[in-house]
Design an enzyme around this catalytic site. Sequence first.
Site, PDB file in Angstrom:
ATOM      1  CB  THR A  80      -0.539   4.880   4.547  1.00 21.03           C
ATOM      2  OG1 THR A  80      -1.906   4.985   4.236  1.00 21.03           O
ATOM      3  CG2 THR A  80      -0.113   3.449   4.301  1.00 21.03           C
ATOM      4  NE  ARG A 108     -10.929   6.230  -0.217  1.00 14.53           N
ATOM      5  CZ  ARG A 108      -9.657   6.070   0.083  1.00 14.53           C
ATOM      6  NH1 ARG A 108      -9.308   5.585   1.260  1.00 14.53           N
ATOM      7  NH2 ARG A 108      -8.710   6.383  -0.774  1.00 14.53           N
ATOM      8  CB  VAL A 109     -12.703   0.088   0.663  1.00 13.34           C
ATOM      9  CG1 VAL A 109     -11.466  -0.788   0.785  1.00 13.34           C
ATOM     10  CG2 VAL A 109     -13.749  -0.332   1.706  1.00 13.34           C
ATOM     11  CG  ASP A 111      -4.100   2.168  -1.864  1.00 10.73           C
ATOM     12  OD1 ASP A 111      -4.668   2.973  -1.093  1.00 10.73           O
ATOM     13  OD2 ASP A 111      -2.868   2.061  -1.941  1.00 10.73           O
ATOM     14  CB  THR A 130       1.681   5.529   1.158  1.00 14.08           C
ATOM     15  OG1 THR A 130       0.936   6.516   1.867  1.00 14.08           O
ATOM     16  CG2 THR A 130       2.970   6.160   0.681  1.00 14.08           C
ATOM     17  N   GLY A 133      -5.407   6.467  -2.766  1.00 12.30           N
ATOM     18  CA  GLY A 133      -5.702   5.059  -3.015  1.00 12.30           C
ATOM     19  C   GLY A 133      -6.453   4.792  -4.299  1.00 12.30           C
TER      20      GLY A 133
HETATM   21  N1  ASP Z   1      -3.608   4.907   0.331  1.00 15.33           N
HETATM   22  C1  ASP Z   1      -4.414   5.258   1.470  1.00 15.33           C
HETATM   23  C2  ASP Z   1      -5.865   5.338   1.057  1.00 15.33           C
HETATM   24  O1  ASP Z   1      -6.151   5.753  -0.047  1.00 15.33           O
HETATM   25  C3  ASP Z   1      -4.032   6.515   2.125  1.00 15.33           C
HETATM   26  C4  ASP Z   1      -2.569   6.680   2.396  1.00 15.33           C
HETATM   27  O2  ASP Z   1      -1.729   6.034   1.815  1.00 15.33           O
HETATM   28  O3  ASP Z   1      -2.229   7.518   3.198  1.00 15.33           O
HETATM   29  O4  ASP Z   1      -6.711   5.030   1.871  1.00 15.33           O
END
Ligand code: ASP
Length: 193
Positions: A80, A108-109, A111, A130, A133
């Site tokens: 991220t 899937r969504v 955070d 990050t 999520g």
């Molecule tokens: N937080 C992000 C997610 O869960 C992934 C990431 O931070 O790398 O989609």
Amino acid sequence: MHGPEGLAGAVAALQGFKSPIRTARAVMERTHHVMLAGEGAAMFAADQGLEPIGDPEAWFTHAGADEDNHATGKKLTHGTVGCCVLDREGRLAAGTSTGGVFDKLPGRVGDTPVIGAGAWADGEVAVSSTGSGEFFLRTATAVQVAHRIRWAGLDLTAAAGGDRAVGAWAGHGGLIAVPTAGGIAMPYPNARA
Ligand code: ASP
């Protein structure tokens, strides 16, 4: 998210455009919505003239191609980009952008596009998260940091404190937080082993 006015824009499950963040900003500035998802988000991006990805093969880095994005069995791995900005007039903004996690289910969504979980900015602090999520979603991590400052009177380091932010909930990940007073906190308590 734009701190002074409490405005926010987000896109989820957007495919085919180079800058989800620009699209999110356009949602904030040019619609009366906060989040658009999937096909609707792509239609909006096209409508707004946002730059499409011409050649997906040349644009994407495949999962597994570098050490921060490798598949390890069923473990969700991720990557991220987060940004917190304080301008010279004391205004804060936060932006978070991700490809999500490896091995996710279709639809899937995480955070990242969820205001209060993956990003937050108000008159006191800007936060970008990050990590896994699912943990940030369950705990509204980004807005929690702001509320700890606003309502509990904690200083930045304590408010963003690793052991109380993400680690205590057994997720792995971290955040960056920048307050109006300046300075930065970047706890990352449960880095992936
Ligand atoms: N937080 C992000 C997610 O869960 C992934 C990431 O931070 O790398 O989609």
